[in-house]
Design an enzyme around this catalytic site. Sequence first.
Site, PDB file in Angstrom:
ATOM      1  N   GLY A  13       0.831  -1.210   0.000  1.00  0.00           N
ATOM      2  CA  GLY A  13       0.000   0.000   0.000  1.00  0.00           C
ATOM      3  C   GLY A  13       0.859   1.252   0.000  1.00  0.00           C
ATOM      4  O   GLY A  13       0.450   2.304   0.503  1.00  0.00           O
ATOM      5  N   PHE A  14       2.075   1.156  -0.607  1.00  0.00           N
ATOM      6  CA  PHE A  14       3.052   2.256  -0.484  1.00  0.00           C
ATOM      7  C   PHE A  14       2.631   3.528  -1.215  1.00  0.00           C
ATOM      8  O   PHE A  14       3.196   4.590  -0.976  1.00  0.00           O
ATOM      9  CB  PHE A  14       4.451   1.812  -0.958  1.00  0.00           C
ATOM     10  CG  PHE A  14       4.671   1.904  -2.450  1.00  0.00           C
ATOM     11  CD1 PHE A  14       4.200   0.910  -3.281  1.00  0.00           C
ATOM     12  CD2 PHE A  14       5.341   2.981  -3.002  1.00  0.00           C
ATOM     13  CE1 PHE A  14       4.393   0.991  -4.657  1.00  0.00           C
ATOM     14  CE2 PHE A  14       5.536   3.070  -4.381  1.00  0.00           C
ATOM     15  CZ  PHE A  14       5.058   2.071  -5.207  1.00  0.00           C
ATOM     16  N   LYS A  15       1.634   3.456  -2.078  1.00  0.00           N
ATOM     17  CA  LYS A  15       1.196   4.673  -2.777  1.00  0.00           C
ATOM     18  C   LYS A  15       0.068   5.396  -2.034  1.00  0.00           C
ATOM     19  O   LYS A  15      -0.364   6.475  -2.435  1.00  0.00           O
ATOM     20  CB  LYS A  15       0.769   4.335  -4.203  1.00  0.00           C
ATOM     21  CG  LYS A  15       1.954   3.875  -5.042  1.00  0.00           C
ATOM     22  CD  LYS A  15       1.861   4.278  -6.475  1.00  0.00           C
ATOM     23  CE  LYS A  15       1.955   5.753  -6.676  1.00  0.00           C
ATOM     24  NZ  LYS A  15       1.715   6.146  -8.066  1.00  0.00           N
ATOM     25  N   PRO A 123      -4.574  -1.278  15.876  1.00  0.00           N
ATOM     26  CA  PRO A 123      -5.563  -0.305  15.399  1.00  0.00           C
ATOM     27  C   PRO A 123      -5.044   1.133  15.522  1.00  0.00           C
ATOM     28  O   PRO A 123      -5.524   2.018  14.827  1.00  0.00           O
ATOM     29  CB  PRO A 123      -6.763  -0.518  16.326  1.00  0.00           C
ATOM     30  CG  PRO A 123      -6.555  -1.855  16.952  1.00  0.00           C
ATOM     31  CD  PRO A 123      -5.075  -2.086  16.989  1.00  0.00           C
ATOM     32  N   ASN A 124      -4.086   1.376  16.407  1.00  0.00           N
ATOM     33  CA  ASN A 124      -3.544   2.730  16.553  1.00  0.00           C
ATOM     34  C   ASN A 124      -2.045   2.630  16.836  1.00  0.00           C
ATOM     35  O   ASN A 124      -1.636   2.108  17.868  1.00  0.00           O
ATOM     36  CB  ASN A 124      -4.264   3.460  17.691  1.00  0.00           C
ATOM     37  CG  ASN A 124      -3.990   4.953  17.644  1.00  0.00           C
ATOM     38  OD1 ASN A 124      -2.927   5.379  17.204  1.00  0.00           O
ATOM     39  ND2 ASN A 124      -4.943   5.740  18.085  1.00  0.00           N
ATOM     40  N   PHE A 125      -1.238   3.131  15.897  1.00  0.00           N
ATOM     41  CA  PHE A 125       0.221   3.057  16.033  1.00  0.00           C
ATOM     42  C   PHE A 125       0.804   4.260  16.766  1.00  0.00           C
ATOM     43  O   PHE A 125       2.013   4.370  16.887  1.00  0.00           O
ATOM     44  CB  PHE A 125       0.883   2.933  14.654  1.00  0.00           C
ATOM     45  CG  PHE A 125       1.077   1.504  14.231  1.00  0.00           C
ATOM     46  CD1 PHE A 125       2.144   0.758  14.719  1.00  0.00           C
ATOM     47  CD2 PHE A 125       0.200   0.891  13.369  1.00  0.00           C
ATOM     48  CE1 PHE A 125       2.330  -0.560  14.351  1.00  0.00           C
ATOM     49  CE2 PHE A 125       0.369  -0.429  12.987  1.00  0.00           C
ATOM     50  CZ  PHE A 125       1.447  -1.167  13.473  1.00  0.00           C
ATOM     51  N   HIS A 152     -11.989  15.060  14.878  1.00  0.00           N
ATOM     52  CA  HIS A 152     -11.308  14.549  13.682  1.00  0.00           C
ATOM     53  C   HIS A 152     -11.593  15.442  12.486  1.00  0.00           C
ATOM     54  O   HIS A 152     -12.538  16.232  12.498  1.00  0.00           O
ATOM     55  CB  HIS A 152     -11.769  13.116  13.371  1.00  0.00           C
ATOM     56  CG  HIS A 152     -11.084  12.080  14.224  1.00  0.00           C
ATOM     57  ND1 HIS A 152     -11.495  11.780  15.492  1.00  0.00           N
ATOM     58  CD2 HIS A 152     -10.005  11.295  13.983  1.00  0.00           C
ATOM     59  CE1 HIS A 152     -10.702  10.849  16.005  1.00  0.00           C
ATOM     60  NE2 HIS A 152      -9.791  10.532  15.108  1.00  0.00           N
ATOM     61  N   LYS A 156     -13.586  12.182   7.865  1.00  0.00           N
ATOM     62  CA  LYS A 156     -13.655  10.879   8.561  1.00  0.00           C
ATOM     63  C   LYS A 156     -15.065  10.317   8.414  1.00  0.00           C
ATOM     64  O   LYS A 156     -16.052  11.012   8.644  1.00  0.00           O
ATOM     65  CB  LYS A 156     -13.283  11.037  10.040  1.00  0.00           C
ATOM     66  CG  LYS A 156     -13.250   9.710  10.785  1.00  0.00           C
ATOM     67  CD  LYS A 156     -12.624   9.853  12.156  1.00  0.00           C
ATOM     68  CE  LYS A 156     -12.726   8.575  12.984  1.00  0.00           C
ATOM     69  NZ  LYS A 156     -12.059   7.428  12.374  1.00  0.00           N
ATOM     70  N   GLY A 162     -12.791   4.806  16.558  1.00  0.00           N
ATOM     71  CA  GLY A 162     -12.459   3.523  17.208  1.00  0.00           C
ATOM     72  C   GLY A 162     -11.688   3.767  18.492  1.00  0.00           C
ATOM     73  O   GLY A 162     -11.881   3.057  19.486  1.00  0.00           O
ATOM     74  N   THR A 163     -10.842   4.796  18.500  1.00  0.00           N
ATOM     75  CA  THR A 163     -10.049   5.084  19.705  1.00  0.00           C
ATOM     76  C   THR A 163     -10.958   5.527  20.856  1.00  0.00           C
ATOM     77  O   THR A 163     -10.752   5.137  22.004  1.00  0.00           O
ATOM     78  CB  THR A 163      -8.995   6.184  19.388  1.00  0.00           C
ATOM     79  OG1 THR A 163      -8.166   5.696  18.339  1.00  0.00           O
ATOM     80  CG2 THR A 163      -8.142   6.515  20.591  1.00  0.00           C
TER      81      THR A 163
HETATM   82  P1  NAP Z   1      -5.129   4.925   1.277  1.00  0.00           P
HETATM   83  O1  NAP Z   1      -4.531   6.271   1.081  1.00  0.00           O
HETATM   84  O2  NAP Z   1      -6.416   4.590   0.599  1.00  0.00           O
HETATM   85  O3  NAP Z   1      -4.009   3.857   0.875  1.00  0.00           O
HETATM   86  C1  NAP Z   1      -4.222   2.487   0.676  1.00  0.00           C
HETATM   87  C2  NAP Z   1      -3.372   2.064  -0.520  1.00  0.00           C
HETATM   88  O4  NAP Z   1      -3.356   0.637  -0.598  1.00  0.00           O
HETATM   89  C3  NAP Z   1      -3.947   2.585  -1.853  1.00  0.00           C
HETATM   90  O5  NAP Z   1      -2.910   3.088  -2.673  1.00  0.00           O
HETATM   91  C4  NAP Z   1      -4.575   1.319  -2.420  1.00  0.00           C
HETATM   92  O6  NAP Z   1      -4.716   1.349  -3.817  1.00  0.00           O
HETATM   93  C5  NAP Z   1      -3.577   0.281  -1.975  1.00  0.00           C
HETATM   94  N1  NAP Z   1      -4.084  -1.091  -2.091  1.00  0.00           N
HETATM   95  C6  NAP Z   1      -5.356  -1.547  -2.090  1.00  0.00           C
HETATM   96  N2  NAP Z   1      -5.375  -2.893  -2.202  1.00  0.00           N
HETATM   97  C7  NAP Z   1      -4.085  -3.295  -2.281  1.00  0.00           C
HETATM   98  C8  NAP Z   1      -3.456  -4.564  -2.404  1.00  0.00           C
HETATM   99  N3  NAP Z   1      -4.157  -5.693  -2.513  1.00  0.00           N
HETATM  100  N4  NAP Z   1      -2.111  -4.617  -2.473  1.00  0.00           N
HETATM  101  C9  NAP Z   1      -1.373  -3.499  -2.398  1.00  0.00           C
HETATM  102  N5  NAP Z   1      -1.912  -2.263  -2.288  1.00  0.00           N
HETATM  103  C10 NAP Z   1      -3.248  -2.150  -2.209  1.00  0.00           C
HETATM  104  O7  NAP Z   1      -5.371   4.656   2.848  1.00  0.00           O
HETATM  105  P2  NAP Z   1      -4.521   5.164   4.087  1.00  0.00           P
HETATM  106  O8  NAP Z   1      -5.098   6.410   4.637  1.00  0.00           O
HETATM  107  O9  NAP Z   1      -3.068   5.121   3.785  1.00  0.00           O
HETATM  108  O10 NAP Z   1      -4.902   4.040   5.171  1.00  0.00           O
HETATM  109  C11 NAP Z   1      -4.668   2.671   4.889  1.00  0.00           C
HETATM  110  C12 NAP Z   1      -5.230   1.843   6.031  1.00  0.00           C
HETATM  111  O11 NAP Z   1      -4.517   2.122   7.230  1.00  0.00           O
HETATM  112  C13 NAP Z   1      -6.695   2.110   6.369  1.00  0.00           C
HETATM  113  O12 NAP Z   1      -7.316   0.890   6.737  1.00  0.00           O
HETATM  114  C14 NAP Z   1      -6.630   3.038   7.572  1.00  0.00           C
HETATM  115  O13 NAP Z   1      -7.782   2.952   8.389  1.00  0.00           O
HETATM  116  C15 NAP Z   1      -5.432   2.462   8.266  1.00  0.00           C
HETATM  117  N6  NAP Z   1      -4.735   3.357   9.187  1.00  0.00           N
HETATM  118  C16 NAP Z   1      -4.336   2.816  10.368  1.00  0.00           C
HETATM  119  C17 NAP Z   1      -3.589   3.555  11.258  1.00  0.00           C
HETATM  120  C18 NAP Z   1      -3.107   2.902  12.517  1.00  0.00           C
HETATM  121  O14 NAP Z   1      -2.504   3.569  13.367  1.00  0.00           O
HETATM  122  N7  NAP Z   1      -3.332   1.609  12.681  1.00  0.00           N
HETATM  123  C19 NAP Z   1      -3.255   4.882  10.971  1.00  0.00           C
HETATM  124  C20 NAP Z   1      -3.690   5.428   9.749  1.00  0.00           C
HETATM  125  C21 NAP Z   1      -4.415   4.646   8.859  1.00  0.00           C
HETATM  126  P3  NAP Z   1      -6.215   1.629  -4.431  1.00  0.00           P
HETATM  127  O15 NAP Z   1      -6.531   3.039  -4.103  1.00  0.00           O
HETATM  128  O16 NAP Z   1      -6.007   1.338  -5.880  1.00  0.00           O
HETATM  129  O17 NAP Z   1      -7.150   0.665  -3.738  1.00  0.00           O
END
Ligand code: NAP
Length: 263
Positions: A13-15, A123-125, A152, A156, A162-163
């Site tokens: 998900g690096f993009k 869920p929260n890093f 937020h 959102k 969730g927190t």
């Molecule tokens: P985002 O900007 O939508 O990024 C997700 C990326 O993953 C998109 O580029 C997406 O491409 C890609 N992707 C989708 N399916 C994939 C696959 N099978 N293999 C590889 N890449 C794939 O979302 P984000 O804001 O970065 O957040 C990502 C997730 O992290 C969410 O679930 C969010 O709730 C969570 N999050 C968690 C924390 C924490 O502390 N735990 C903090 C922030 C965010 P497409 O757009 O083409 O689908």
Amino acid sequence: MVIKMKIKIAICGFKGKMGQCIYNYFKNIDTIEILSLIDTKVSKDDEKQYTNYKIYNNLSNEALENVDSMIDFTTPNAVLNNILTALNNNVNCIIGTTGLSDEQIKIIETITKEKNLFTLIAPNFSIGAILMMKFSKIAAQYMQNVEIIEMHHDTKIDAPSGTALSTAKLISNENIKNNNEEKILLDGVRGGKHLNINIHSVRLPGFLARQDVIFGLLGQTLTISHNTISREAFLPGIELAIKKSVQQKGFYFGLEKLMNLTF
Ligand code: NAP
């Protein structure tokens, strides 16, 4: 002379918004080496831009060759498959993607233990957010009147956060008091109630993620406040998880499990 091995990682998900933040940070950390970058959005231009890395549009066995630990910030639909692929390739997992069901988490736990690997689902890093919850839990033992205000950004989707729900669950005890006798003149004005704790959700541009836990007691209030001002807030927690992923085995849910904090 001791030569320290770098920890080799793949970023799934690096993009994405988090993925870019993680990539930009870890590409400059000398104890960590990014081997593979994976995202469904990979384009021809990316192949020219990210020449120092192997890049893929899906998480294949090849993408995981020589990788110690895979970091996943993708989507709820993609994450389970990615984790299973990583574990099958004997690669540790550090998971930020939210939305896994309890059943899926159980499967991941079982396979991680069977294969004697490391998986963290957090869920929260944010280390500060974990401490905010821990301090709130301590305060709730002494101050039983409490309300939560979470703030937020206006895009959102869910409310409350969730927190906020996790905090209410953690601090809830049989002594928590809530004044419900007032005359309500406006629907919703006292927030929503979870486990007898009122939660208020504010959605405004300008905020990223902030939470105040406010305790009241005779003649005093105590506010425990955590404010996330950028996505970088998650990086120290992710770095801690990467280090732990090669030092210990096991399944962990919640960053606090790596911080020697008991809740
Ligand atoms: P985002 O900007 O939508 O990024 C997700 C990326 O993953 C998109 O580029 C997406 O491409 C890609 N992707 C989708 N399916 C994939 C696959 N099978 N293999 C590889 N890449 C794939 O979302 P984000 O804001 O970065 O957040 C990502 C997730 O992290 C969410 O679930 C969010 O709730 C969570 N999050 C968690 C924390 C924490 O502390 N735990 C903090 C922030 C965010 P497409 O757009 O083409 O689908």
